[in-house]
Design an enzyme around this catalytic site. Sequence first.
Site, PDB file in Angstrom:
ATOM      1  N   LYS A 166     -10.237   6.167   3.888  1.00  0.00           N
ATOM      2  CA  LYS A 166      -9.119   5.410   3.318  1.00  0.00           C
ATOM      3  C   LYS A 166      -9.242   5.444   1.811  1.00  0.00           C
ATOM      4  O   LYS A 166     -10.350   5.609   1.275  1.00  0.00           O
ATOM      5  CB  LYS A 166      -9.166   3.956   3.792  1.00  0.00           C
TER       6      LYS A 166
HETATM    7  P1  NAD Z   1       5.251   0.178   3.241  1.00  0.00           P
HETATM    8  O1  NAD Z   1       4.813   0.067   1.846  1.00  0.00           O
HETATM    9  O2  NAD Z   1       6.262   1.185   3.623  1.00  0.00           O
HETATM   10  O3  NAD Z   1       5.795  -1.252   3.740  1.00  0.00           O
HETATM   11  C1  NAD Z   1       5.060  -2.436   3.595  1.00  0.00           C
HETATM   12  C2  NAD Z   1       5.915  -3.604   4.006  1.00  0.00           C
HETATM   13  O4  NAD Z   1       5.117  -4.786   3.922  1.00  0.00           O
HETATM   14  C3  NAD Z   1       7.111  -3.820   3.093  1.00  0.00           C
HETATM   15  O5  NAD Z   1       8.225  -4.255   3.852  1.00  0.00           O
HETATM   16  C4  NAD Z   1       6.628  -4.939   2.176  1.00  0.00           C
HETATM   17  O6  NAD Z   1       7.677  -5.715   1.644  1.00  0.00           O
HETATM   18  C5  NAD Z   1       5.801  -5.759   3.149  1.00  0.00           C
HETATM   19  N1  NAD Z   1       4.869  -6.621   2.443  1.00  0.00           N
HETATM   20  C6  NAD Z   1       4.044  -6.311   1.419  1.00  0.00           C
HETATM   21  N2  NAD Z   1       3.371  -7.402   0.996  1.00  0.00           N
HETATM   22  C7  NAD Z   1       3.773  -8.413   1.790  1.00  0.00           C
HETATM   23  C8  NAD Z   1       3.454  -9.790   1.860  1.00  0.00           C
HETATM   24  N3  NAD Z   1       2.590 -10.350   1.011  1.00  0.00           N
HETATM   25  N4  NAD Z   1       4.063 -10.544   2.806  1.00  0.00           N
HETATM   26  C9  NAD Z   1       4.963 -10.001   3.661  1.00  0.00           C
HETATM   27  N5  NAD Z   1       5.304  -8.702   3.644  1.00  0.00           N
HETATM   28  C10 NAD Z   1       4.719  -7.920   2.726  1.00  0.00           C
HETATM   29  O7  NAD Z   1       3.902   0.344   4.103  1.00  0.00           O
HETATM   30  P2  NAD Z   1       3.729   0.898   5.577  1.00  0.00           P
HETATM   31  O8  NAD Z   1       3.333   2.319   5.477  1.00  0.00           O
HETATM   32  O9  NAD Z   1       4.902   0.493   6.405  1.00  0.00           O
HETATM   33  O10 NAD Z   1       2.427   0.105   6.036  1.00  0.00           O
HETATM   34  C11 NAD Z   1       2.504  -1.188   6.628  1.00  0.00           C
HETATM   35  C12 NAD Z   1       1.233  -1.449   7.413  1.00  0.00           C
HETATM   36  O11 NAD Z   1       1.075  -0.442   8.421  1.00  0.00           O
HETATM   37  C13 NAD Z   1      -0.053  -1.392   6.582  1.00  0.00           C
HETATM   38  O12 NAD Z   1      -0.973  -2.325   7.111  1.00  0.00           O
HETATM   39  C14 NAD Z   1      -0.556   0.010   6.816  1.00  0.00           C
HETATM   40  O13 NAD Z   1      -1.949   0.126   6.621  1.00  0.00           O
HETATM   41  C15 NAD Z   1      -0.181   0.187   8.280  1.00  0.00           C
HETATM   42  N6  NAD Z   1      -0.084   1.583   8.714  1.00  0.00           N
HETATM   43  C16 NAD Z   1       0.743   2.469   8.096  1.00  0.00           C
HETATM   44  C17 NAD Z   1       0.829   3.762   8.575  1.00  0.00           C
HETATM   45  C18 NAD Z   1       1.804   4.759   8.014  1.00  0.00           C
HETATM   46  O14 NAD Z   1       1.919   5.839   8.591  1.00  0.00           O
HETATM   47  N7  NAD Z   1       2.526   4.468   6.950  1.00  0.00           N
HETATM   48  C19 NAD Z   1       0.036   4.171   9.645  1.00  0.00           C
HETATM   49  C20 NAD Z   1      -0.804   3.241  10.258  1.00  0.00           C
HETATM   50  C21 NAD Z   1      -0.840   1.941   9.789  1.00  0.00           C
END
Ligand code: NAD
Length: 411
Positions: free
Chosen positions: A102
């Site tokens: 990561k």
């Molecule tokens: P992203 O940046 O596209 O979206 C993040 C979302 O979380 C946004 O809607 C943002 O407004 C919200 N957010 C941020 N801070 C916040 C807070 N304090 N309170 C409430 N909402 C909040 O990110 P993503 O890629 O969608 O990732 C989201 C989660 O999924 C993370 O935990 C990430 O590690 C996990 N994840 C992502 C992927 C991927 O392929 N992108 C894969 C596995 C896991």
Amino acid sequence: MSHLDDALEYFTNAARVMDVPRSIEKLLTTPVRQLKVEVAIERDDGSVDVFTGYRVQHNGARGPFKGGIRYHPEANDDEVNALASLMTWKTAVVRIPFGGAKGGVKVDPRTLSPGELQRLTRKFVDQIHFVIGPSLDIPAPDVNTNAQTMAWIADQYGKYHGFEPGVVTGKPIEIHGSQGREEATGRGVALCTRWALADLGRDVDGATVAIQGFGNVGSWAARTLAGWGAKLTHVGDHAAYLENPEGFDVEALAEHVAGSPERSVKGFAGADDSSAAALFAADVDVLVPAALGGVVTGEVAKTVRARVIAEGANGPTTPAAHRLLVDAGVVVVPDILANAGGVTVSYFEWVQNTQRFYWERDEVNEKLERVLRKAYDEVNRLAGHRKLDLRTAAFVLAIREVGKATAMRGL
Ligand code: NAD
């Protein structure tokens, strides 16, 4: 408790079920490499700002290290370490031939202009390019990074090492990305949700859903579930929480977020203001945390009324909350299974990059469903057989796979 403590506790719970010797426990929990770097950029106004960047490679016994890069003001050693370890277990649960890693930069990207963001990304690559590569460590998007970020990383890496599209996944389709990668994590979350509901004798059609986070994972989980007839009644992000008992028009909501300067659901017409507490306590069938880690605490867990929690985010549930939820009979599909769709299609992208031969979207989606279904069934079977909750079962399966690979390779 820190994120790392939480991840270690989940690991240890499973390791104890398996009687893993303490020395092997230590081997499986110690990261292989932890890199912390200076990321200095010139701002548009000519001033200089210095940020801290991280790349942690946790375990590479099963293949090249693999894991996302996030840009977030709260990024720190502890969190990156925890997330790197989760990647080791996740790739093993879905049996794709990668290890776990990561990365991140401690920065609020909303305070940077597009030019500054590009300079930050290129400078970060300057600092880590010698520890990443298609056969070494392959980053991907995570919180606040996307296909554009991956395009810059691939381009900057290429300046040192030549054309190597497989150095990152989650790239734009136009430059060696894969069909279906953008929506893969949310799609996987939706698939696991559908299967968990089916195991409870419930149909996804008509099920009610609350989602925290409407970025990549949350929005695609919502869009996929809505496509199958589910109703999104609660949604929230960094700037606003909203509810609509009739169900949101999810496509219109996604369009609203894409067009909003804050990239938020804030200001979406026809919904009532709500709160994080109301979202987690909502009387819905399914709760999807899809934002940050550590949000479902013990206190929050006591209020949960959903029957199924599908963990879109990494590490959203603390161990105390996990125990309360399991005791209350809530089916928690753990992050290392529920959100593994992203890394699975990242693997497909890497395979396509290696072969220089690209697949159709249907082929990607069909392969994704096959990989995830197999993992879901395996975890479920193990949970039933050993009387474990799904998270512990997923960890047992993962530790077994990583342990076998480690033993075969030797020290
Ligand atoms: P992203 O940046 O596209 O979206 C993040 C979302 O979380 C946004 O809607 C943002 O407004 C919200 N957010 C941020 N801070 C916040 C807070 N304090 N309170 C409430 N909402 C909040 O990110 P993503 O890629 O969608 O990732 C989201 C989660 O999924 C993370 O935990 C990430 O590690 C996990 N994840 C992502 C992927 C991927 O392929 N992108 C894969 C596995 C896991």
